[in-house]
Design a protein around this motif. Sequence first.
Motif, PDB file in Angstrom:
ATOM      1  N   ILE A  25     -10.242  -1.110   8.907  1.00  0.00           N
ATOM      2  CA  ILE A  25     -11.109  -1.362   7.749  1.00  0.00           C
ATOM      3  C   ILE A  25     -12.313  -2.207   8.151  1.00  0.00           C
ATOM      4  O   ILE A  25     -13.451  -1.917   7.776  1.00  0.00           O
ATOM      5  CB  ILE A  25     -10.314  -2.049   6.626  1.00  0.00           C
ATOM      6  CG1 ILE A  25      -9.291  -1.063   6.032  1.00  0.00           C
ATOM      7  CG2 ILE A  25     -11.248  -2.537   5.514  1.00  0.00           C
ATOM      8  CD1 ILE A  25      -8.332  -1.682   5.048  1.00  0.00           C
TER       9      ILE A  25
ATOM     10  N   GLN B 239     -15.864   1.444  -0.530  1.00  0.00           N
ATOM     11  CA  GLN B 239     -14.787   2.226   0.070  1.00  0.00           C
ATOM     12  C   GLN B 239     -13.834   1.330   0.848  1.00  0.00           C
ATOM     13  O   GLN B 239     -12.607   1.490   0.767  1.00  0.00           O
ATOM     14  CB  GLN B 239     -15.372   3.301   0.969  1.00  0.00           C
ATOM     15  CG  GLN B 239     -16.125   4.396   0.227  1.00  0.00           C
ATOM     16  CD  GLN B 239     -16.814   5.378   1.155  1.00  0.00           C
ATOM     17  OE1 GLN B 239     -16.798   5.221   2.376  1.00  0.00           O
ATOM     18  NE2 GLN B 239     -17.428   6.404   0.579  1.00  0.00           N
TER      19      GLN B 239
ATOM     20  N   MET C 238      -9.748   0.778   0.052  1.00  0.00           N
ATOM     21  CA  MET C 238      -8.680   0.945   1.042  1.00  0.00           C
ATOM     22  C   MET C 238      -7.904  -0.349   1.254  1.00  0.00           C
ATOM     23  O   MET C 238      -6.673  -0.340   1.383  1.00  0.00           O
ATOM     24  CB  MET C 238      -9.272   1.458   2.351  1.00  0.00           C
ATOM     25  CG  MET C 238      -9.795   2.886   2.257  1.00  0.00           C
ATOM     26  SD  MET C 238     -10.364   3.573   3.831  1.00  0.00           S
ATOM     27  CE  MET C 238     -11.869   2.614   4.100  1.00  0.00           C
TER      28      MET C 238
ATOM     29  N   LEU D  99      -3.843  -0.761   0.475  1.00  0.00           N
ATOM     30  CA  LEU D  99      -2.900  -1.185   1.503  1.00  0.00           C
ATOM     31  C   LEU D  99      -2.286  -2.542   1.169  1.00  0.00           C
ATOM     32  O   LEU D  99      -1.094  -2.775   1.401  1.00  0.00           O
ATOM     33  CB  LEU D  99      -3.607  -1.235   2.855  1.00  0.00           C
ATOM     34  CG  LEU D  99      -3.808   0.153   3.472  1.00  0.00           C
ATOM     35  CD1 LEU D  99      -4.956   0.147   4.466  1.00  0.00           C
ATOM     36  CD2 LEU D  99      -2.529   0.627   4.146  1.00  0.00           C
TER      37      LEU D  99
ATOM     38  N   MET E  76      -0.930   6.148   5.801  1.00  0.00           N
ATOM     39  CA  MET E  76      -2.178   5.750   5.141  1.00  0.00           C
ATOM     40  C   MET E  76      -3.180   5.197   6.153  1.00  0.00           C
ATOM     41  O   MET E  76      -4.376   5.495   6.091  1.00  0.00           O
ATOM     42  CB  MET E  76      -1.899   4.683   4.081  1.00  0.00           C
ATOM     43  CG  MET E  76      -1.176   5.167   2.837  1.00  0.00           C
ATOM     44  SD  MET E  76      -0.809   3.787   1.708  1.00  0.00           S
ATOM     45  CE  MET E  76      -2.475   3.300   1.221  1.00  0.00           C
ATOM     46  N   THR E  77      -2.689   4.394   7.078  1.00  0.00           N
ATOM     47  CA  THR E  77      -3.552   3.770   8.078  1.00  0.00           C
ATOM     48  C   THR E  77      -4.249   4.821   8.935  1.00  0.00           C
ATOM     49  O   THR E  77      -5.439   4.700   9.243  1.00  0.00           O
ATOM     50  CB  THR E  77      -2.731   2.811   8.959  1.00  0.00           C
ATOM     51  OG1 THR E  77      -2.182   1.772   8.133  1.00  0.00           O
ATOM     52  CG2 THR E  77      -3.588   2.188  10.045  1.00  0.00           C
TER      53      THR E  77
ATOM     54  N   ILE F 227      -7.401   6.157   7.290  1.00  0.00           N
ATOM     55  CA  ILE F 227      -8.491   5.244   6.906  1.00  0.00           C
ATOM     56  C   ILE F 227      -9.866   5.729   7.358  1.00  0.00           C
ATOM     57  O   ILE F 227     -10.807   5.746   6.560  1.00  0.00           O
ATOM     58  CB  ILE F 227      -8.196   3.817   7.415  1.00  0.00           C
ATOM     59  CG1 ILE F 227      -7.113   3.163   6.544  1.00  0.00           C
ATOM     60  CG2 ILE F 227      -9.459   2.954   7.407  1.00  0.00           C
ATOM     61  CD1 ILE F 227      -6.659   1.804   7.038  1.00  0.00           C
TER      62      ILE F 227
ATOM     63  N   ALA G  88     -10.697   8.666   4.973  1.00  0.00           N
ATOM     64  CA  ALA G  88     -10.084   8.657   3.639  1.00  0.00           C
ATOM     65  C   ALA G  88     -11.035   9.159   2.571  1.00  0.00           C
ATOM     66  O   ALA G  88     -10.592   9.683   1.541  1.00  0.00           O
ATOM     67  CB  ALA G  88      -9.603   7.246   3.290  1.00  0.00           C
TER      68      ALA G  88
ATOM     69  N   PHE H 276      -4.236   9.950   2.443  1.00  0.00           N
ATOM     70  CA  PHE H 276      -4.265   8.537   2.058  1.00  0.00           C
ATOM     71  C   PHE H 276      -3.646   8.341   0.675  1.00  0.00           C
ATOM     72  O   PHE H 276      -2.726   7.534   0.491  1.00  0.00           O
ATOM     73  CB  PHE H 276      -5.710   8.032   2.071  1.00  0.00           C
ATOM     74  CG  PHE H 276      -5.847   6.551   1.838  1.00  0.00           C
ATOM     75  CD1 PHE H 276      -5.740   5.663   2.885  1.00  0.00           C
ATOM     76  CD2 PHE H 276      -6.074   6.047   0.559  1.00  0.00           C
ATOM     77  CE1 PHE H 276      -5.866   4.292   2.686  1.00  0.00           C
ATOM     78  CE2 PHE H 276      -6.199   4.684   0.345  1.00  0.00           C
ATOM     79  CZ  PHE H 276      -6.093   3.806   1.406  1.00  0.00           C
TER      80      PHE H 276
ATOM     81  N   TYR I  22       0.176   6.841  -0.464  1.00  0.00           N
ATOM     82  CA  TYR I  22       0.246   5.697  -1.395  1.00  0.00           C
ATOM     83  C   TYR I  22       1.144   6.028  -2.589  1.00  0.00           C
ATOM     84  O   TYR I  22       2.039   5.242  -2.950  1.00  0.00           O
ATOM     85  CB  TYR I  22      -1.161   5.348  -1.870  1.00  0.00           C
ATOM     86  CG  TYR I  22      -1.217   4.201  -2.853  1.00  0.00           C
ATOM     87  CD1 TYR I  22      -1.378   2.897  -2.416  1.00  0.00           C
ATOM     88  CD2 TYR I  22      -1.110   4.424  -4.227  1.00  0.00           C
ATOM     89  CE1 TYR I  22      -1.430   1.835  -3.318  1.00  0.00           C
ATOM     90  CE2 TYR I  22      -1.166   3.368  -5.130  1.00  0.00           C
ATOM     91  CZ  TYR I  22      -1.327   2.084  -4.673  1.00  0.00           C
ATOM     92  OH  TYR I  22      -1.375   1.040  -5.575  1.00  0.00           O
TER      93      TYR I  22
ATOM     94  N   GLU J 292     -14.319   7.808  -5.474  1.00  0.00           N
ATOM     95  CA  GLU J 292     -14.326   6.349  -5.540  1.00  0.00           C
ATOM     96  C   GLU J 292     -14.012   5.860  -6.948  1.00  0.00           C
ATOM     97  O   GLU J 292     -13.216   4.928  -7.134  1.00  0.00           O
ATOM     98  CB  GLU J 292     -15.692   5.822  -5.097  1.00  0.00           C
ATOM     99  CG  GLU J 292     -16.028   6.137  -3.647  1.00  0.00           C
ATOM    100  CD  GLU J 292     -17.509   6.048  -3.363  1.00  0.00           C
ATOM    101  OE1 GLU J 292     -18.250   5.574  -4.250  1.00  0.00           O
ATOM    102  OE2 GLU J 292     -17.935   6.438  -2.261  1.00  0.00           O
TER     103      GLU J 292
ATOM    104  N   TRP K 288     -10.274   6.503  -7.861  1.00  0.00           N
ATOM    105  CA  TRP K 288      -9.375   5.608  -7.138  1.00  0.00           C
ATOM    106  C   TRP K 288      -9.492   4.168  -7.631  1.00  0.00           C
ATOM    107  O   TRP K 288      -8.499   3.439  -7.657  1.00  0.00           O
ATOM    108  CB  TRP K 288      -9.657   5.704  -5.637  1.00  0.00           C
ATOM    109  CG  TRP K 288      -9.058   6.944  -5.025  1.00  0.00           C
ATOM    110  CD1 TRP K 288      -8.402   7.960  -5.683  1.00  0.00           C
ATOM    111  CD2 TRP K 288      -9.049   7.307  -3.642  1.00  0.00           C
ATOM    112  NE1 TRP K 288      -8.007   8.927  -4.799  1.00  0.00           N
ATOM    113  CE2 TRP K 288      -8.381   8.564  -3.537  1.00  0.00           C
ATOM    114  CE3 TRP K 288      -9.560   6.729  -2.487  1.00  0.00           C
ATOM    115  CZ2 TRP K 288      -8.201   9.209  -2.314  1.00  0.00           C
ATOM    116  CZ3 TRP K 288      -9.380   7.372  -1.262  1.00  0.00           C
ATOM    117  CH2 TRP K 288      -8.709   8.598  -1.181  1.00  0.00           C
TER     118      TRP K 288
END
Length: 400
Positions: A43, A58, A62, A66, A101-102, A105, A108, A116, A120, A171, A174
């Motif tokens: 990130i 973004q 993320m 996480l 998920m990582t 990144i 994503a 991603f 989750y 975006e 989410w």
Amino acid sequence: MPTPTPEQPAERRPPVRDPEAPRRVTLLELFFDLVYVVALSLISRGLVTGIDWERAVQALIMLMALWWTWAITTLVTDMYDPQRPEIKLLIVGVMFGALLMTTAIPEAFSGRGLVFAGAYVAIHLGRGLFLMPAVRHHRQTQRRAARIFIWFAVSAIPWLVGATASGHARETLWLVALGIDYLGFRLAYPVPGLGVVPDAQRNVTAEHLSERYQQFFIIALGDAILVTGTVFSLHHSEAENIGAFAIAFATTLLLWRIYVHKSGELLPHAIAMSKQPSKFLNSAPYTHLLMVAGVVTSAAGFDLVLLEPTGRTPPAWLAIILGGPALFLTGRAAFEYEVFSRVSVSRPGGVLALLTLAPFLLYLAPIYAALGTTLVLAGVAVADHLRSRGRPPESPAPPH
């Protein structure tokens, strides 16, 4: 052979915590944390690739996603027995999902959004589907798991729809999903017909929960150390390289010092003496998210300064270099209020000093902007020391 007892066999008892059992952090929980070392690094590195407001939003999305997988899993290990095989299996499953998920990144918000978001959603819905039958003999505990599951089921809709959308629609959706997840926790997961999670089921343990938050903060600092130790520019003199390195290291050390000073040391005692430990449960995820975001942003600033310490500082760079420590100090002020019910003047004073320096630092090299943040943080640390020097240890604020 031992004589059988009428007590229910351990393997048939619900995997809830024994109130009298010690709640030290287990090695599996520490192993679980390793995923987040990689996640935070990705990130912070992604934040400096094409710096703009969209990339910042973004990165925040993320990080919040996480962080929430970690925070909720930490509460699970506080409320359930992590030594039980089923809870160990649950932790390993969440670890797998968080690692998936990582891996998504870097893309994503392009080609791997469904990976991603799907991971989750699978983590949070899968946890509920796993726990509800496991605690079926504890009706109140099962109802708590059901309430949480329902809220995550609602947020799963914008998560998955957003994964199939593109651009700002992803975006926005989410952010809506994260708003549902964070609000549900704050409101104690109210559900029609079931009500909210009772306060008696929201109490936490001082030793375990405070230690877990401290450990995650150290993980965030590990990202700053990783950047400091691995990012060097070969296009500048050794003196400039070492100067940028020293500033980054000193800043990391100051972030640690300011975090642990008094509030960090007394957090377990503050939770233990409170008649409402749920007060800390309600606020700690949010205050620590701010501090972790500040450290991750600071690590991104180190990346910029180490690669290009000279020349004039672009406004976007300055926003990252100053914004990281400012975010950290804001979260640290809220954290201090959790423990002492007051805020030291040095916290908002440090944020104000960073804002005051910003117009002048635009005309200087990035290394001087970084040095400015280091001096501000040093001033906060010195103010902390002077405030407590020669005085008896301060006690946490009494419960209201």
